[in-house]
Design an enzyme around this catalytic site. Structure first.
Site, short mmCIF file in Angstrom:
data_model
loop_
_atom_site.label_atom_id
_atom_site.label_comp_id
_atom_site.label_asym_id
_atom_site.label_seq_id
_atom_site.Cartn_x
_atom_site.Cartn_y
_atom_site.Cartn_z
N PHE A 282 -6.11 -7.81 6.48
CA PHE A 282 -6.57 -7.20 7.72
C PHE A 282 -5.90 -7.78 8.96
O PHE A 282 -5.88 -7.16 10.01
CB PHE A 282 -8.10 -7.34 7.85
CG PHE A 282 -8.56 -8.71 8.30
CD1 PHE A 282 -8.64 -9.01 9.66
CD2 PHE A 282 -8.89 -9.70 7.39
CE1 PHE A 282 -9.05 -10.27 10.09
CE2 PHE A 282 -9.28 -10.96 7.81
CZ PHE A 282 -9.37 -11.25 9.16
N LYS B 141 -1.64 -0.36 -0.45
CA LYS B 141 -3.10 -0.19 -0.27
C LYS B 141 -3.45 -0.91 1.03
O LYS B 141 -3.33 -2.13 1.12
CB LYS B 141 -3.90 -0.79 -1.43
CG LYS B 141 -5.39 -0.46 -1.31
CD LYS B 141 -6.28 -1.39 -2.09
CE LYS B 141 -6.50 -2.73 -1.44
NZ LYS B 141 -7.23 -2.67 -0.14
N ARG C 28 -10.44 -2.87 6.32
CA ARG C 28 -10.93 -3.22 7.67
C ARG C 28 -10.01 -2.73 8.77
O ARG C 28 -10.47 -2.45 9.88
CB ARG C 28 -11.11 -4.74 7.77
CG ARG C 28 -12.26 -5.24 6.90
CD ARG C 28 -12.20 -6.73 6.70
NE ARG C 28 -12.34 -7.48 7.94
CZ ARG C 28 -12.44 -8.81 7.99
NH1 ARG C 28 -12.41 -9.52 6.86
NH2 ARG C 28 -12.57 -9.43 9.13
N SER D 231 -6.99 -14.29 1.15
CA SER D 231 -7.60 -15.61 0.96
C SER D 231 -7.16 -16.23 -0.37
O SER D 231 -6.72 -15.51 -1.28
CB SER D 231 -9.13 -15.48 0.98
OG SER D 231 -9.54 -14.81 -0.20
N CYS E 68 -2.41 -16.85 9.06
CA CYS E 68 -2.22 -17.86 8.01
C CYS E 68 -1.32 -18.99 8.49
O CYS E 68 -1.25 -20.03 7.85
CB CYS E 68 -1.68 -17.23 6.73
SG CYS E 68 0.00 -16.62 6.90
#
Lengths: 486, 138
Positions: free
Chosen positions: A150, A174, A178, A227, A282
């Site tokens: 997201f 894909k 969100r 994550s 990140c």
């Protein structure tokens, strides 16, 4: 009524039949922007089948011609530069300059991948034995996919997609459930570029769609950014299914401040790193290790805190705003939970971002201000776990050795930076630190499109990284040919 | 008005160039002795605007740090008032003032972002240089 987003399959915009439709809200205002269906397994499989059907012809399209499709995309994206950026800000919340930066990086991926006639060349050696030549060619493999995060809804799929199709593969994205709108805008440009049907496909969806991609027998490989627990699960699943995988996970990035650091010059870079994208990056710094005596420490931390406190928070479309909201309410609650844990474990909250001060016309649901914790020890939860929000934790170390030990004790290894004027310390740091991206007097160590992007340890699962020459290896299979003519 | 982010600086640059171009076009209609010069400057200002905007979009990834580089950049420090001159002499004085105001703003913005970005400060300084030549020409 908000517009329901469509999938792009086999060169057509198609409605999803899914009953699971979610609202996409502007996190700054609470405005309903669109509705996104969570596509069914069958719909996702249809995208993979379309990509598989398009593959043979696309694979046989000369690399130069494939490259020209990407060249055609560049002006289409430049024309849409501001619109694309505004969509990112509206659905994600980041500032307009952060979105423009993301748009620029997205275009850079197209530019780099368009060099494919050079990038995917193989090797040849004459006379490996008398009269015998050997060469290797890099061939495309089939269908690949990206399960998108997201936080960079436009750019991250483009770490992979342009390189994959330039190599002759076909692709399915894909989008994040969100933040799906940026990809829809991107695929409008693909549609205008007249790529052959099925070469690129887009499905919106969640876990079912992701699982369909990872398990489809015609899927050669999956790329993922998100994550660490999910990256690990994707890596395992793809391994079980015999598929290639690049799974980029979470991060806990450290910045080490040496006593000789140029504080004024460092400060802007640090604040951008800790609080840019509201910490949802990140490569965002999270832990600040300050070396030096008490006076230096105090002076540095006070200055950093003052600057964090002065950050203007609000709607990212307002050009005076320097930090937008978290992407949704759950993200905010998660970050607040970490702030509470920090307090419970004894850290000192010297700047409390829970005291939100924003324009009253905005929705407060997703906003936090910058936070700073001091007296943080490496074993505290806020020092160990990925917060993914605008929270800085200040730690102390007596030496560079100790600082590096602290970094290494953390399970993540995405990025680490040092601020110093001492070449020996900088060299030691970049040599020893186990992280995929190392900065010297750089706060956000974001590799350009022609360098590999990936972390180490629990920040990365796979072999080769995204972007650049690494990802060309991921999207191709070398074939060796040995020839002799009698 | 105080500016803080690169986006806000660029919007102000756009405003300066497009408004000054329109101003010069208007003066060209009133003062025939300056018409050629004013029309050329107006055209050039629009090119400057495009040039700076394209440069900014081209290096926008660098501006993630520049979001914090402009603290204290105050547009009110630079007088770019578009006045209504009564004759050619007053028109020249007004043009000089506009050019000096824009030049001053560009030089300060360039200096504040120089350590963080390459191309935007460079283009701002280059255009500030052209403005110095224009002032000389007047």
């Amino acid at each position: 009524m908000a517009k329901k987003l469509k999938n792009y399959i086999n060169g057509e915009w198609v409605d999803s039949a899914s009953a699971d439709v979610r609202d996409i809200l502007n996190p700054a205002t609470g405005e309903l922007l669109s509705q996104v269906p969570m596509s069914t397994r069958d719909e996702t499989n249809a995208a993979v089948e379309a990509a598989a059907k398009a593959y043979p012809e696309w694979r046989n399209t000369p690399p130069v011609a494939r490259s020209r499709f990407l060249h055609r995309m560049i002006p289409l994206l430049e024309e849409r530069f501001n619109e694309l950026s505004q969509v990112q800000t509206r659905e994600h919340g980041k500032t307009i300059d952060e979105s423009r930066g993301e748009s620029r990086r997205a275009i850079e991926m197209m530019e780099t991948a368009s060099g494919i006639p050079s990038l995917m060349q193989g090797n040849l050696l004459e006379d490996i034995a008398s009269g015998i030549d050997e060469y290797s060619v890099n061939q495309p493999m089939g269908v690949f996919s990206c399960i998108a995060p997201f936080n960079f809804p436009l750019m991250v799929p483009l770490w992979f997609l342009p390189f994959a199709i330039a190599c002759g593969n076909t692709f399915v994205v894909k989008s994040s459930p969100r933040t799906p709108m940026s990809q829809v805008e991107l695929f409008k440009a693909f549609d205008e570029a007249n790529l052959p049907p099925g070469v690129v496909n887009l499905v919106s969806g969640d876990v079912d769609s992701a699982d369909a991609l990872m398990t489809h027998p015609k899927m050669e490989g999956v790329t993922f950014v998100g994550s660490t627990p999910v990256a690990r699960a994707v890596y395992k699943k793809c391994g079980d299914m015999g598929k290639r995988v690049i799974a980029q996970g979470g991060a806990k990035n450290y910045v080490v401040i040496m006593p000789d650091a140029m504080i004024d010059q460092a400060m802007v870079s640090l604040v951008a790193s800790f609080y840019g994208n509201a910490g949802q990056r990140c490569l965002a710094a999270s832990n600040l290790i300050v070396l030096g005596d008490d006076k230096f420490h105090r002076e540095f931390v006070d200055k950093f805190t003052r600057m964090a406190q002065a950050i203007k928070v609000g709607n990212g479309l307002d050009e005076s705003v320097q930090m937008g909201p978290l992407q949704n309410k759950a993200s905010k609650e998660r970050v607040v939970g970490y702030i509470e844990k920090g307090l419970a474990e004894g850290a000192k909250l010297t700047l409390d971002g829970r005291q939100v001060r924003i324009d009253p016309s905005l929705s407060p649901d997703c906003f936090l201000m910058p936070s700073v914790f001091e007296n943080v020890s490496p074993d505290m939860t806020i020092a160990r776990e990925e917060i993914f929000g605008p929270v800085a934790s200040v730690l102390r170390a007596g030496s560079l050795d100790e600082a590096i030990d602290i970094i290494h004790a953390n399970p993540y290894g995405n990025a680490a930076s040092i601020f110093t004027q001492n070449g020996k310390a900088a060299r030691r740091f970049q040599h020893d630190v186990v992280a995929g991206n190392v900065g010297v007097n750089i706060g956000i160590v974001a590799p350009m499109s022609f360098f590999p992007f990936g972390g180490r340890k629990d920040s990365f699962f796979g072999v080769v990284h995204g972007q650049g020459r690494d990802v060309i290896r991921f999207f191709t299979e070398p074939k060796v040919v040995i020839t002799r003519w009698f | 008005m105080k500016l803080n982010t690169m986006a806000a600086v660029m919007t102000h640059v756009s405003k300066l160039e497009t408004e000054s171009a329109a101003y010069y076009e208007k003066l060209a209609g009133r003062f025939s002795g300056l018409a050629g010069l004013l029309e050329a400057w107006a055209k050039e200002n629009r090119r400057f605007e495009k040039n700076i905007r394209q440069t900014y979009y081209g290096v926008i990834t660098d501006t993630l740090e520049s979001n914090y580089a402009f603290e204290g950049l105050d547009t009110d420090e630079f007088d770019v008032a578009l006045t209504e001159p009564a004759d050619e002499a007053q028109a020249k004085a007004a043009m000089r003032k506009v050019e000096a105001g824009i030049r001053g703003f560009y030089l300060k913005a360039a200096a504040m972002s120089e350590g963080l970005m390459a191309d935007v400060p460079r283009v701002l300084k280059k255009i500030a240089g052209v403005r110095a030549e224009r002032i000389e020409e007047l």
